[in-house]
Design a protein around this motif. Sequence first.
Motif, mmCIF file in Angstrom:
data_model
loop_
_atom_site.group_PDB
_atom_site.id
_atom_site.type_symbol
_atom_site.label_atom_id
_atom_site.label_comp_id
_atom_site.label_asym_id
_atom_site.label_seq_id
_atom_site.Cartn_x
_atom_site.Cartn_y
_atom_site.Cartn_z
ATOM 1 N N SER A 87 41.384 36.015 30.567
ATOM 2 C CA SER A 87 40.216 35.161 30.335
ATOM 3 C C SER A 87 40.694 33.863 29.671
ATOM 4 O O SER A 87 41.720 33.857 28.967
ATOM 5 N N ILE A 109 38.052 29.286 44.003
ATOM 6 C CA ILE A 109 37.525 29.946 42.800
ATOM 7 C C ILE A 109 37.510 31.468 42.933
ATOM 8 O O ILE A 109 37.817 32.190 41.986
ATOM 9 N N SER A 110 37.202 31.992 44.146
ATOM 10 C CA SER A 110 37.192 33.464 44.246
ATOM 11 C C SER A 110 38.609 34.034 44.162
ATOM 12 O O SER A 110 38.807 35.130 43.622
ATOM 13 N N MET A 132 38.040 24.113 36.113
ATOM 14 C CA MET A 132 37.343 25.340 35.753
ATOM 15 C C MET A 132 37.957 25.875 34.461
ATOM 16 O O MET A 132 39.170 26.102 34.458
ATOM 17 N N PHE A 150 42.306 36.837 37.902
ATOM 18 C CA PHE A 150 41.926 37.067 36.502
ATOM 19 C C PHE A 150 41.517 38.529 36.286
ATOM 20 O O PHE A 150 41.903 39.155 35.311
ATOM 21 N N GLU A 151 40.729 39.036 37.226
ATOM 22 C CA GLU A 151 40.248 40.418 37.103
ATOM 23 C C GLU A 151 41.414 41.395 37.167
ATOM 24 O O GLU A 151 41.550 42.280 36.336
ATOM 25 N N ILE A 170 41.005 32.730 42.280
ATOM 26 C CA ILE A 170 41.323 32.680 40.839
ATOM 27 C C ILE A 170 40.631 33.834 40.109
ATOM 28 O O ILE A 170 41.253 34.538 39.301
ATOM 29 N N LYS A 171 39.358 34.048 40.422
ATOM 30 C CA LYS A 171 38.602 35.119 39.741
ATOM 31 C C LYS A 171 39.238 36.478 40.022
ATOM 32 O O LYS A 171 39.328 37.332 39.136
ATOM 33 N N GLU A 172 39.678 36.678 41.259
ATOM 34 C CA GLU A 172 40.323 37.947 41.637
ATOM 35 C C GLU A 172 41.618 38.147 40.824
ATOM 36 O O GLU A 172 41.880 39.231 40.310
#
Length: 286
Positions: free
Chosen positions: A20, A7-8, A194, A14-15, A10-12
């Motif tokens: 989104s 998940i981290s 997610m 996305f950022e 993926i979040k990285e």
Amino acid sequence: MDNLTNISVIKELFEKHGFSFSKTLGQNFLVNPSVCPKIAELGMADSEHGIIEIGTGVGVLTNELAKRAKKVVAIEIDDRLIPILDETLSEYDNVKIINEDVMKVNLHKLIEEEFKDMKVSVCANLPYYITSPIIMMLLEERLPIDTVTVMVQKEAGTRLCAKIPSRDMGAVTVAVNYFSEPKVLFNVSRGSFMPSPNVDSCVVQFKLRDENKYNASDEKFFFKVVRAAFSQRRKTLTNSLSAGLSADKQHVNSAVERAGLALTVRPEQLTIEQLMRVADELKSSI
Ligand code: SAM
């Protein structure tokens, strides 16, 4: 890139790319590490196969397919994902991404151009808002593919793979059985995604038949009759047919009787052969 269920990570991504989730595009990405390898292995991703993937997300399943298959052509509608995929799939030279709506792609042409001399299968975690249209397109087009292995909502999977006849069956059950042998491979809990959807999922597989098991004399009319028959599932066949086809009740009654069926029969009690007989009798009288 191997850690796309983290998940981290993926979040990285996305950022970095300003991405989104889009609800309307059915974007629920897989974050359970055991699911994609299983889909790839059961979905025929091997050195003999070219694989068509529908809906890549960040490429979590694409990675597992690319590791195993001869070639992967992945179709993704959301252009915001393309720069992310350039990064997450950069190590593979056997992957091609097509930024397009799968419903607008000429798959016969794609297979001819991209998969010369290869066997071809389809693997996907499908966007749920168009599950049935995609599955029906893949089957009705009579593509030269051997299997379709896809994640769908559990309820849709139950309907697609229901026994015939049974209370769970619907028009889509008749259609998939007409073209293929369907089965549920395994269940996937909602927590594997997610963002997490409100329902559980399952992976289903359709083995396309080499030869036609069923041969409706007029396929288009047969499927029209099937859709009408199941449009009001708990009603009798005759009531559903006369309403669904806007046909005279007397005509429908005599066609159903000529097909050797009782007027009280319900659509969920019929085999595909019986439905084909009803369609033939209706065609000769409407
Ligand atoms: N394969 C990824 C995974 O398992 O994490 C993503 C699966 S997600 C359920 C569905 C994907 O299909 C999304 O990436 C979405 O943008 C894409 N999609 C939605 N509609 C589509 C369409 N009409 N044609 C192609 N891709 C589509």
